[in-house]
Design an enzyme around this catalytic site. Structure first.
Site, mmCIF file in Angstrom:
data_model
loop_
_atom_site.group_PDB
_atom_site.id
_atom_site.type_symbol
_atom_site.label_atom_id
_atom_site.label_comp_id
_atom_site.label_asym_id
_atom_site.label_seq_id
_atom_site.Cartn_x
_atom_site.Cartn_y
_atom_site.Cartn_z
ATOM 1 N N LYS A 208 -21.300 85.417 -0.270
ATOM 2 C CA LYS A 208 -20.913 85.984 -1.566
ATOM 3 C C LYS A 208 -22.011 86.987 -1.916
ATOM 4 O O LYS A 208 -22.948 86.684 -2.660
ATOM 5 C CB LYS A 208 -20.789 84.859 -2.600
ATOM 6 C CG LYS A 208 -20.079 85.279 -3.868
ATOM 7 C CD LYS A 208 -19.736 84.072 -4.729
ATOM 8 C CE LYS A 208 -19.364 84.485 -6.128
ATOM 9 N NZ LYS A 208 -18.170 85.351 -6.230
HETATM 10 N N1 PMP Z 1 -12.695 84.831 -3.455
HETATM 11 C C1 PMP Z 1 -13.551 85.723 -3.983
HETATM 12 C C2 PMP Z 1 -13.637 87.082 -3.382
HETATM 13 C C3 PMP Z 1 -14.342 85.370 -5.084
HETATM 14 O O1 PMP Z 1 -15.186 86.250 -5.623
HETATM 15 C C4 PMP Z 1 -14.216 84.080 -5.639
HETATM 16 C C5 PMP Z 1 -15.033 83.711 -6.847
HETATM 17 N N2 PMP Z 1 -16.286 83.225 -6.484
HETATM 18 C C6 PMP Z 1 -13.306 83.187 -5.048
HETATM 19 C C7 PMP Z 1 -12.561 83.601 -3.965
HETATM 20 C C8 PMP Z 1 -13.142 81.796 -5.573
HETATM 21 O O2 PMP Z 1 -14.303 81.040 -5.329
HETATM 22 P P1 PMP Z 1 -14.744 79.869 -6.303
HETATM 23 O O3 PMP Z 1 -13.559 78.999 -6.485
HETATM 24 O O4 PMP Z 1 -15.835 79.172 -5.552
HETATM 25 O O5 PMP Z 1 -15.202 80.475 -7.567
#
Ligand code: PMP
Length: 298
Positions: free
Chosen positions: A149
């Site tokens: 991320k």
């Molecule tokens: N995909 C992307 C590209 C994201 O930025 C996020 C948000 N973090 C998610 C999926 C969902 O991840 P999470 O459920 O861990 O927030």
């Protein structure tokens, strides 16, 4: 910021911050929810573990360990006095040596908290959002580390978001270069077909391994639903009975239409509704079974 509590107005950095120029930061999006015993951070350890994995992928040496970062998140929420908030930890390369070699710049850490309501809007949460398949393909893992991320990765999401919003949609769904459903710009995708819940194998389609997605899969199975991770194509979305998105900021959001084709009845379906309410009950500490997902700020 780097171990100190800093007022909102004073949370500033130098314009030559390396990560600002080259997208070399890693971050998390976390939420704390109000519970009967004060704010509780949802799945804090999992978020911090992913943050440290993202840093490791970018070869960044984080000056703090997981336990220290978890405590710093709790301390920041506590100091804010907020009962519910969004939490944004960021590990970035600061002002040091300009140029592409990231190993010469200092590693800085910040954690920001602020109140943030329904990311895709209250109406979207209630009635369902308008989703558009993007002309921008999701990153390929041969050119970008899709499991990280990282801030620079979000140019891809940002391009897709602008395209969708300018065309009058709420959110974009990116496909892989092979034409499989990957993810939204900040959400994972699920669909319901004949009572079975389907979601792509996230790592195989270049999507982030969502913590909300993992939580929703557990909740759905505990509710007795069959959940299957499988590759999905664009037409699968058009003929699904229900479609919903998951993410920390977005939470669990029904999709009302995909590419202007009404999903199901056009109203959020029964499975989406059940998952939505199970999710909100869990994050608010109303389900004893998922108590271990919560970190009380105290
Ligand atoms: N995909 C992307 C590209 C994201 O930025 C996020 C948000 N973090 C998610 C999926 C969902 O991840 P999470 O459920 O861990 O927030």
């Amino acid at each position: 910021m780097d171990g100190e509590l800093v007022d909102w107005e004073d949370a500033k950095i130098h314009v030559l911050t390396h990560s600002l120029h080259y997208g070399t930061g890693v971050f998390e999006g976390i939420r704390a929810y109000e519970t009967t015993s004060g704010p509780a951070v949802f799945r804090l350890r999992e978020h911090i573990a992913r943050l440290l994995r993202s840093a490791h992928i970018l070869a960044m040496e984080t000056p703090y360990g997981a336990e220290q970062l978890c405590e710093a998140v709790r301390a920041t929420v506590r100091a804010s006095g907020l009962q519910a908030c969004y939490i944004r930890p960021l590990i970035y390369l600061g002002y040091g040596e300009m140029g592409l070699n990231p190993l010469l710049s200092p590693v800085n850490v910040s954690i920001a908290v602020w109140p943030w309501g329904a990311y895709l809007g209250d109406a979207g949460m209630e009635k369902g959002i308008r989703l558009k398949v993007s002309s921008w393909a999701r990153h390929d893992s041969r050119s970008m580390p899709t499991a990280a991320k990282a801030t620079g990765m979000y140019i891809n999401s940002s391009l897709a978001k602008v395209e969708a919003v300018r065309a009058g949609y709420d959110e974009a769904l990116m496909m892989t270069t092979d034409g499989y459903c990957s993810e939204g710009t900040g959400e994972n995708i699920f669909l319901v077909r004949d009572g079975v819940i389907l979601t792509p194998p996230n790592s195989a389609v270049g999507a982030l391994e969502g913590i909300t997605s993992a939580s929703v899969i557990t909740l759905a199975r505990d509710l007795g639903y069959e959940v299957s991770e499988q590759l999905l194509r664009r037409p699968d979305l058009y003929v699904a009975d229900e479609v919903f998105l998951t993410g920390t900021a977005a939470e669990v959001v029904p999709v009302g239409s995909v590419d202007d084709r009404v999903v199901g009845t056009g109203e959020p379906g029964p499975v989406t509704r059940k998952i939505q309410s199970a999710y909100f009950a869990a994050v608010r500490g109303e389900t004893a079974r998922y108590e271990s997902w919560l970190d009380r700020v105290g």
